[in-house]
Design a protein around this motif. Structure first.
Motif, PDB file in Angstrom:
ATOM      1  N   LYS A   1      -7.079  24.543 -40.323  1.00 33.92           N
ATOM      2  CA  LYS A   1      -6.258  23.471 -40.973  1.00 33.92           C
ATOM      3  C   LYS A   1      -4.516  23.824 -41.774  1.00 33.92           C
ATOM      4  N   GLY A   2      -4.449  24.484 -40.560  1.00 34.61           N
ATOM      5  CA  GLY A   2      -2.823  24.622 -40.453  1.00 34.61           C
ATOM      6  C   GLY A   2      -2.402  25.448 -40.818  1.00 34.61           C
ATOM      7  N   LYS A   3      -3.271  26.747 -41.609  1.00 37.46           N
ATOM      8  CA  LYS A   3      -2.921  28.150 -43.362  1.00 37.46           C
ATOM      9  C   LYS A   3      -2.680  29.094 -42.029  1.00 37.46           C
ATOM     10  N   LYS A   4      -1.539  29.365 -42.896  1.00 36.01           N
ATOM     11  CA  LYS A   4      -0.908  30.917 -41.917  1.00 36.01           C
ATOM     12  C   LYS A   4      -1.594  31.864 -42.202  1.00 36.01           C
ATOM     13  N   LEU A   5      -2.263  32.491 -41.007  1.00 32.44           N
ATOM     14  CA  LEU A   5      -2.991  33.482 -41.870  1.00 32.44           C
ATOM     15  C   LEU A   5      -2.146  34.900 -40.663  1.00 32.44           C
ATOM     16  N   ILE A   6      -3.182  35.954 -41.670  1.00 32.41           N
ATOM     17  CA  ILE A   6      -2.053  37.694 -41.959  1.00 32.41           C
ATOM     18  C   ILE A   6      -2.885  38.726 -41.200  1.00 32.41           C
TER      19      ILE A   6
ATOM     20  N   LYS B   1     -12.640  39.541 -29.339  1.00 33.82           N
ATOM     21  CA  LYS B   1     -11.123  40.054 -30.206  1.00 33.82           C
ATOM     22  C   LYS B   1     -10.265  39.684 -29.829  1.00 33.82           C
ATOM     23  N   LEU B   2      -9.770  39.906 -29.074  1.00 35.07           N
ATOM     24  CA  LEU B   2      -8.090  39.258 -28.358  1.00 35.07           C
ATOM     25  C   LEU B   2      -7.954  38.113 -28.545  1.00 35.07           C
ATOM     26  N   LYS B   3      -8.936  36.815 -28.875  1.00 40.23           N
ATOM     27  CA  LYS B   3      -8.374  36.060 -28.476  1.00 40.23           C
ATOM     28  C   LYS B   3      -8.868  35.912 -30.083  1.00 40.23           C
ATOM     29  N   ASP B   4      -9.410  36.088 -30.932  1.00 37.49           N
ATOM     30  CA  ASP B   4      -9.404  36.248 -32.798  1.00 37.49           C
ATOM     31  C   ASP B   4      -8.250  36.910 -33.224  1.00 37.49           C
ATOM     32  N   LEU B   5      -7.653  37.786 -32.398  1.00 36.92           N
ATOM     33  CA  LEU B   5      -6.295  38.704 -32.559  1.00 36.92           C
ATOM     34  C   LEU B   5      -5.076  37.434 -32.523  1.00 36.92           C
ATOM     35  N   SER B   6      -5.037  36.725 -31.646  1.00 33.17           N
ATOM     36  CA  SER B   6      -4.416  35.617 -31.248  1.00 33.17           C
ATOM     37  C   SER B   6      -3.985  34.761 -32.574  1.00 33.17           C
ATOM     38  N   ARG B   7      -5.236  34.515 -32.913  1.00 30.40           N
ATOM     39  CA  ARG B   7      -5.493  33.193 -34.039  1.00 30.40           C
ATOM     40  C   ARG B   7      -4.117  33.322 -35.254  1.00 30.40           C
ATOM     41  N   PHE B   8      -3.417  34.770 -35.716  1.00 28.96           N
ATOM     42  CA  PHE B   8      -2.972  35.559 -36.605  1.00 28.96           C
ATOM     43  C   PHE B   8      -1.854  34.916 -36.120  1.00 28.96           C
ATOM     44  N   ASP B   9      -0.778  34.459 -37.206  1.00 30.71           N
ATOM     45  CA  ASP B   9       0.712  34.609 -37.845  1.00 30.71           C
ATOM     46  C   ASP B   9       1.916  36.122 -37.026  1.00 30.71           C
ATOM     47  N   THR B  10       0.853  36.528 -37.811  1.00 34.20           N
ATOM     48  CA  THR B  10       0.932  38.016 -37.999  1.00 34.20           C
ATOM     49  C   THR B  10       0.048  39.310 -38.657  1.00 34.20           C
ATOM     50  N   LEU B  11       0.629  39.744 -36.944  1.00 28.64           N
ATOM     51  CA  LEU B  11      -0.274  41.136 -37.132  1.00 28.64           C
ATOM     52  C   LEU B  11       0.100  42.573 -37.749  1.00 28.64           C
ATOM     53  N   ALA B  12      -0.067  43.319 -38.953  1.00 27.98           N
ATOM     54  CA  ALA B  12       0.653  44.034 -39.594  1.00 27.98           C
ATOM     55  C   ALA B  12      -0.988  45.559 -39.289  1.00 27.98           C
ATOM     56  N   ILE B  13      -0.523  45.955 -38.235  1.00 28.59           N
ATOM     57  CA  ILE B  13      -1.686  47.368 -37.372  1.00 28.59           C
ATOM     58  C   ILE B  13      -1.038  48.465 -37.896  1.00 28.59           C
ATOM     59  N   ARG B  14      -2.131  49.266 -38.646  1.00 30.37           N
ATOM     60  CA  ARG B  14      -1.600  50.745 -39.414  1.00 30.37           C
ATOM     61  C   ARG B  14      -1.075  51.187 -37.626  1.00 30.37           C
ATOM     62  N   GLU B  15      -1.895  51.699 -36.560  1.00 29.57           N
ATOM     63  CA  GLU B  15      -2.100  52.462 -35.895  1.00 29.57           C
ATOM     64  C   GLU B  15      -0.775  51.791 -35.120  1.00 29.57           C
ATOM     65  N   THR B  16      -0.443  52.649 -33.894  1.00 33.52           N
ATOM     66  CA  THR B  16       0.651  51.917 -33.005  1.00 33.52           C
ATOM     67  C   THR B  16       0.501  51.203 -31.822  1.00 33.52           C
TER      68      THR B  16
ATOM     69  N   GLU C   1     -15.534  33.788 -36.857  1.00 32.18           N
ATOM     70  CA  GLU C   1     -15.613  31.572 -37.335  1.00 32.18           C
ATOM     71  C   GLU C   1     -14.309  31.146 -38.392  1.00 32.18           C
ATOM     72  N   LEU C   2     -14.532  32.177 -39.402  1.00 29.21           N
ATOM     73  CA  LEU C   2     -13.565  31.761 -40.817  1.00 29.21           C
ATOM     74  C   LEU C   2     -12.547  31.713 -40.329  1.00 29.21           C
ATOM     75  N   ASN C   3     -11.780  32.681 -39.261  1.00 24.99           N
ATOM     76  CA  ASN C   3     -10.188  32.463 -38.932  1.00 24.99           C
ATOM     77  C   ASN C   3     -10.028  31.336 -38.515  1.00 24.99           C
ATOM     78  N   ARG C   4     -10.660  30.693 -37.326  1.00 23.11           N
ATOM     79  CA  ARG C   4     -10.485  30.150 -36.189  1.00 23.11           C
ATOM     80  C   ARG C   4     -10.537  28.349 -37.778  1.00 23.11           C
ATOM     81  N   LEU C   5     -11.324  28.339 -38.549  1.00 25.61           N
ATOM     82  CA  LEU C   5     -11.174  27.793 -39.794  1.00 25.61           C
ATOM     83  C   LEU C   5     -10.225  27.423 -40.484  1.00 25.61           C
ATOM     84  N   ILE C   6      -9.453  28.990 -40.949  1.00 21.76           N
ATOM     85  CA  ILE C   6      -8.176  28.486 -41.853  1.00 21.76           C
ATOM     86  C   ILE C   6      -7.078  28.427 -41.138  1.00 21.76           C
ATOM     87  N   LYS C   7      -7.299  28.759 -39.482  1.00 18.69           N
ATOM     88  CA  LYS C   7      -6.002  27.774 -38.408  1.00 18.69           C
ATOM     89  C   LYS C   7      -6.125  26.913 -38.157  1.00 18.69           C
TER      90      LYS C   7
END
Length: 166
Positions: free
Chosen positions: A131-136, A151-166, A123-129
């Motif tokens: 407002k047109g903000k960059k989300l990483i 969770k995949l739907k939420d992850l698609s909101r991010f502009d960049t994903l920096a994930i530790r695992e491959t 919900e917070l990620n949705r609100l941030i996006k």
């Protein structure tokens, strides 16, 4: 440029502290004049971190008082829309009220995405996006076993994903 790092549970966890200090170092190397703020559930544990311009308390433990106007608003929202967005927004009001202040939001809770569903975070990620903000998503753990449709739907909101695992 104003950057908010959020979903930080405090520097009592050395891995979380390392994510914060590394992010600050990388940002400062590229954007020395960036204004960097840390939203923390335990701000007293973060006062020693160098390079921050501000630390704000992110109190995720707020509860809706029984029979208050917010209680009834949440009840109606749950019954009519099957949504707890009212209570989720209450938990994150420290961030929500400041969305307009920042350009970039770094979600840095390293393990947040590997412990089941977190609809209040979605919900917070949705609100941030909205407002047109960059989300990483920065320095997160995320394995295939952690993924589901929501969770995949939420992850698609991010502009960049920096994930530790491959």
């Amino acid at each position: 440029m104003k950057i908010l790092m959020f979903f930080h549970g405090g520097s009592g966890n050395r891995g979380c502290e390392a994510i914060v200090t590394t992010a600050i170092k990388i940002i400062r190397e590229k954007y020395s004049d960036a204004y960097i703020v840390l939203a923390s559930t335990k701000p007293e544990s973060d006062r020693h971190i160098k390079g921050l311009d501000e630390i704000v308390f992110h109190n995720q433990d707020r509860i809706i008082k029984p029979f208050s106007p917010l209680f009834f608003k949440n009840y109606i929202n749950v019954k009519l829309n099957n949504s707890q967005s009212v209570s989720y927004r209450l938990a994150h009001q420290d961030i929500i009220k400041n969305i307009d202040r920042f350009d970039i939001f770094l979600s840095i809770g390293g393990d947040n995405y590997c412990y089941g569903d977190i609809p209040n975070y979605y919900e917070l990620n949705r609100l941030i996006k909205s407002k047109g903000k960059k989300l990483i998503l920065w320095g997160a753990s995320l394995g295939k076993e952690d993924l589901n449709e929501e969770k995949l739907k939420d992850l698609s909101r991010f502009d960049t994903l920096a994930i530790r695992e491959t």
